[in-house]
Design an enzyme around this catalytic site. Structure first.
Site, short mmCIF file in Angstrom:
data_model
loop_
_atom_site.label_atom_id
_atom_site.label_comp_id
_atom_site.label_asym_id
_atom_site.label_seq_id
_atom_site.Cartn_x
_atom_site.Cartn_y
_atom_site.Cartn_z
N TYR A 1 0.67 -1.24 -0.11
CA TYR A 1 0.04 0.17 0.04
C TYR A 1 0.89 1.25 0.10
CZ TYR A 1 -4.49 -2.33 0.28
OH TYR A 1 -5.58 -3.02 -0.06
N GLU B 1 -5.15 -29.80 10.09
CA GLU B 1 -5.61 -29.02 8.86
C GLU B 1 -6.21 -27.92 9.15
OE1 GLU B 1 -6.81 -29.41 4.50
OE2 GLU B 1 -6.29 -31.11 5.45
N ASP C 1 -6.73 -33.72 5.71
CA ASP C 1 -7.49 -34.42 4.54
C ASP C 1 -6.76 -35.40 3.40
OD1 ASP C 1 -9.63 -33.25 5.92
OD2 ASP C 1 -9.94 -31.88 4.30
#
Length: 309
Positions: free
Chosen positions: A107, A193, A245
């Site tokens: 920015y 996770e 997963d």
């Protein structure tokens, strides 16, 4: 005494990096003044294993190639312009002993940088150029990771005591180099996770009945989460397990913890955790336990591409 030593070490590192920045920019000015095009060499690193057995410890910090930057190409000239702008900001942070995020840097010149990814890549280039880690530049991430369990530590003047309420989530600290006085009675560390799994474990008082530390990076782990996890394993000498997963994204997250990310392969040595062990469902379990096909999710095109990490 310990705080003084830390401060002296940080000041010494800061002065050294500032000198490197001055020497680098000075060499560019000298080349241009003498009518020569500056030539900048960036070492490139890789972070993957080509051993089909998978039983190797890859040389994560070995240079895999060199990228050459000159002013003879327009694209290179733009990259050099951005590199010098970010270097100036970094130098100011070091001189004033302040910290800023990559978003803060973006920015400052959004019309020049155009995208956040441009700043991200430039920060990586600077780390390679100056042979340092990102936190040495006083460029920090806003930590998104969470921790709970049988653990107590301090960061600067702030004490985080999970021992009194082991199933209460606490934010992982940003300035890992200031974390000290780590105390734990845990038997292991569990990395999960997803935040939803972390919250389920908290609701079930998992840590209260299991002497452990639970950490989540809320998906892909950020740098503070990975550095904090490595610090805990080095200090506490505890086994680490990772529950992800059984899909391409889970595998990718696991390998990020274990070997480091491709984007920051140059710095994998301070964040990788090769001893982390995978727990949960394995692909081989589908046949082993005769899991019905309707219980499985189909592979998407995006997931298929992700698997090629």
């Amino acid at each position: 005494m310990e705080i003084n030593n830390i401060m002296e070490g940080k000041n010494s590192s800061s002065h050294m990096l500032q000198k490197k920045i001055r020497d680098f920019t000075g060499s560019i000015v000298e080349s241009i003044s003498n009518g020569r095009s500056p030539v900048i060499y960036f070492n490139r690193f890789s972070n993957y294993c080509t051993d089909p057995s998978g039983n190797c410890y890859c040389s994560h910090d070995t240079v895999k190639g060199v990228e050459i930057l000159t002013l003879q190409r327009e694209y290179h000239a733009r990259r050099l312009d951005i590199l010098l702008r970010v270097l100036l900001i970094v130098q100011q942070l070091l001189q004033e002993n302040k910290h800023g995020s990559k978003r803060d840097i973006y920015y400052m010149h959004p019309s020049v940088f155009r995208e956040q990814s441009v700043v991200d890549r430039t920060i990586n280039d600077i780390c390679i150029l100056l042979q340092c880690s990102r936190h040495n530049l006083n460029v920090v991430s806003v930590a998104k990771g969470l921790v709970m369990g049988w653990l107590r530590f301090s960061e600067a003047d702030r004490i985080t005591n999970c021992l009194s309420h082991p199933d209460t989530a606490h934010s992982i600290p940003v300035h890992i180099e200031e974390v000290k006085d780590i105390i734990s009675v845990a038997d292991y560390i569990l990395v999960v996770e997803k935040e939803s799994v972390f919250q389920r474990l908290a609701n079930d008082c998992f840590c209260k009945t299991n002497r452990c530390i639970v950490i989540t990076g809320r998906g892909y782990p950020d740098i503070p989460t990975r550095r904090f996890l490595r610090l805990l394993t080095e200090q506490l000498k505890l086994p680490v397990y990772c529950l992800v997963d059984c899909d391409p994204y889970g595998f990718d997250i696991l390998t990020t913890y274990r070997f480091g990310s491709m984007q920051m392969a140059y710095d994998a040595k301070i964040m990788r955790l090769p001893e982390i062990q995978w727990i949960g469902a394995f692909p081989s379990d589908v046949e082993k336990y005769s899991i019905p096909q309707h219980c499985l999710l189909p592979m998407t095109t995006e997931g298929s591409k992700q698997r090629q990490f």
